[in-house]
Design a protein around this motif. Structure first.
Motif, PDB file in Angstrom:
ATOM      1  N   VAL A   1      -7.053  11.885   5.093  1.00  0.00           N
ATOM      2  CA  VAL A   1      -6.218  10.797   5.702  1.00  0.00           C
ATOM      3  C   VAL A   1      -5.564  10.310   4.659  1.00  0.00           C
ATOM      4  O   VAL A   1      -4.585   9.544   4.577  1.00  0.00           O
ATOM      5  N   ALA A   2      -6.090  10.640   3.307  1.00  0.00           N
ATOM      6  CA  ALA A   2      -5.353   9.866   2.102  1.00  0.00           C
ATOM      7  C   ALA A   2      -4.187   9.774   1.783  1.00  0.00           C
ATOM      8  O   ALA A   2      -3.374   9.013   1.495  1.00  0.00           O
ATOM      9  N   PRO A   3      -3.458  11.098   2.166  1.00  0.00           N
ATOM     10  CA  PRO A   3      -1.800  11.207   1.989  1.00  0.00           C
ATOM     11  C   PRO A   3      -1.149  10.176   2.872  1.00  0.00           C
ATOM     12  O   PRO A   3      -0.213   9.605   2.544  1.00  0.00           O
ATOM     13  N   VAL A   4      -1.800  10.092   4.115  1.00  0.00           N
ATOM     14  CA  VAL A   4      -1.142   9.370   5.219  1.00  0.00           C
ATOM     15  C   VAL A   4      -1.220   7.866   4.715  1.00  0.00           C
ATOM     16  O   VAL A   4      -0.291   7.141   4.617  1.00  0.00           O
ATOM     17  N   ALA A   5      -2.400   7.688   4.374  1.00  0.00           N
ATOM     18  CA  ALA A   5      -2.581   6.282   3.762  1.00  0.00           C
ATOM     19  C   ALA A   5      -1.622   5.764   2.805  1.00  0.00           C
ATOM     20  O   ALA A   5      -1.044   4.679   2.307  1.00  0.00           O
ATOM     21  N   GLY A   6      -1.737   6.768   1.619  1.00  0.00           N
ATOM     22  CA  GLY A   6      -0.748   6.565   0.290  1.00  0.00           C
ATOM     23  C   GLY A   6       0.822   6.389   0.849  1.00  0.00           C
ATOM     24  O   GLY A   6       1.422   5.703   0.197  1.00  0.00           O
ATOM     25  N   ALA A   7       1.035   7.366   1.770  1.00  0.00           N
ATOM     26  CA  ALA A   7       2.394   7.186   2.123  1.00  0.00           C
ATOM     27  C   ALA A   7       3.064   5.689   2.846  1.00  0.00           C
ATOM     28  O   ALA A   7       4.004   5.466   2.476  1.00  0.00           O
ATOM     29  N   ALA A   8       2.065   5.318   3.733  1.00  0.00           N
ATOM     30  CA  ALA A   8       2.199   4.234   4.360  1.00  0.00           C
ATOM     31  C   ALA A   8       2.205   2.822   3.143  1.00  0.00           C
ATOM     32  O   ALA A   8       3.064   1.890   3.256  1.00  0.00           O
ATOM     33  N   ALA A   9       1.293   3.034   2.157  1.00  0.00           N
ATOM     34  CA  ALA A   9       1.351   1.894   0.886  1.00  0.00           C
ATOM     35  C   ALA A   9       2.524   2.118   0.175  1.00  0.00           C
ATOM     36  O   ALA A   9       2.747   1.148  -0.488  1.00  0.00           O
ATOM     37  N   SER A  10       3.103   3.282   0.174  1.00  0.00           N
ATOM     38  CA  SER A  10       4.246   3.274  -0.954  1.00  0.00           C
ATOM     39  C   SER A  10       5.168   2.100  -0.532  1.00  0.00           C
ATOM     40  O   SER A  10       6.210   2.233  -1.747  1.00  0.00           O
ATOM     41  N   ALA A  11       5.417   1.794   0.644  1.00  0.00           N
ATOM     42  CA  ALA A  11       6.422   0.724   0.654  1.00  0.00           C
ATOM     43  C   ALA A  11       5.920  -0.565   0.027  1.00  0.00           C
ATOM     44  O   ALA A  11       6.764  -1.387  -0.284  1.00  0.00           O
ATOM     45  N   PHE A  12       4.640  -0.927  -0.623  1.00  0.00           N
ATOM     46  CA  PHE A  12       4.289  -2.135  -1.017  1.00  0.00           C
ATOM     47  C   PHE A  12       3.803  -1.892  -2.280  1.00  0.00           C
ATOM     48  O   PHE A  12       3.543  -2.925  -3.371  1.00  0.00           O
TER      49      PHE A  12
END
Length: 242
Positions: free
Chosen positions: A172-183
């Motif tokens: 799950v971590a890469p998906v969460a990291g990709a989503a957080a990259s906008a912020f």
């Protein structure tokens, strides 16, 4: 788009963990391969990236290398302290593997996977071509990440359900990291230092734990070949996606 691509990393991580748990009857081969994958990731991927990102020197030595050594020593210190605590509570003195070390190492893998997701998101902000290249590199690496996460958690005596939980978190971590990259924006120097520290921890686990265990009960050529194959796989991935 970045989150969608990160789903590929999610699936590859699960595939790596599934492979590790399916071949438990060949445990020495699994450990030999895991040791090779970890050695390849450290020497051919993490350290070059760390040196490039953190180019500052401290007393004539690159900061990334100092943190690399610090990570190695930190892993050794933590393992020794936990082993001493277990011995003080009556554990077998020869059973020096503390389950907490496996969970901590797996958690570090999860953190690294989250950083991979951030890298995917940031690269897509630069451009579609850059994003695609970084995404392919991350997806190719995540098979090894899933394999190593499951193996590390299991090797240190943790229950299988914990190994599955850490594997799922790593996926799950890469998906969460990709989503957080906008912020979230991580300075390049900080990222380089983190990669150096993480590389030192991984090298210690591979050299001091994984590979000796792989060759302890089965000092066979097949185990050595699996280790070499693990390094070669990472080399091919780095060369193809670099």
């Amino acid at each position: 788009m970045a989150v969608f691509v990160a789903l590929g990393a999610f699936l590859m991580t699960l595939a790596g963990g599934w492979t590790a748990q399916r071949v438990t009857d060949r445990r020495h081969l699994v450990l030999g391969l895991a040791g090779g994958l970890m050695l390849g990731v450290v020497g051919l991927d993490l350290l070059p990236e760390a040196l490039q990102a953190a180019d500052r020197e401290i007393y004539g030595v690159p900061a990334a290398l100092l943190l690399f050594v610090a990570g190695f020593l930190l892993a050794h210190l933590v393992e020794r302290l936990l082993a001493a605590r277990r011995a003080a509570h009556g554990a077998d003195e020869h059973d020096h593997r503390a389950p907490e070390v496996g969970l901590t190492a797996a958690a570090a893998m999860v953190g690294h996977s989250a950083m991979d997701g951030v890298a995917i998101g940031a690269s897509f902000q630069v451009g579609g071509g850059m994003g695609t290249a970084v995404a392919l590199a991350v997806i190719a690496h995540d098979f090894a990440d899933g394999f190593n996460t499951f193996t590390l958690t299991s090797l240190y005596g943790n229950a299988r359900r914990k190994a599955y939980a850490m594997l799922f978190a790593d996926a799950v971590a890469p998906v969460a990291g990709a989503a957080a990259s906008a912020f979230v924006h991580i300075p390049e120097g900080v990222l380089g230092g983190y990669l150096g520290l993480f590389g030192g921890v991984l090298l210690y686990l591979a050299a001091a734990e994984i590979l000796p265990e792989a060759h302890h009960a089965h000092p066979a050529r097949s185990t050595l070949l699996c280790t070499v194959a693990g390094v070669a796989f990472i080399w091919l991935v780095v060369g193809a996606t670099g």
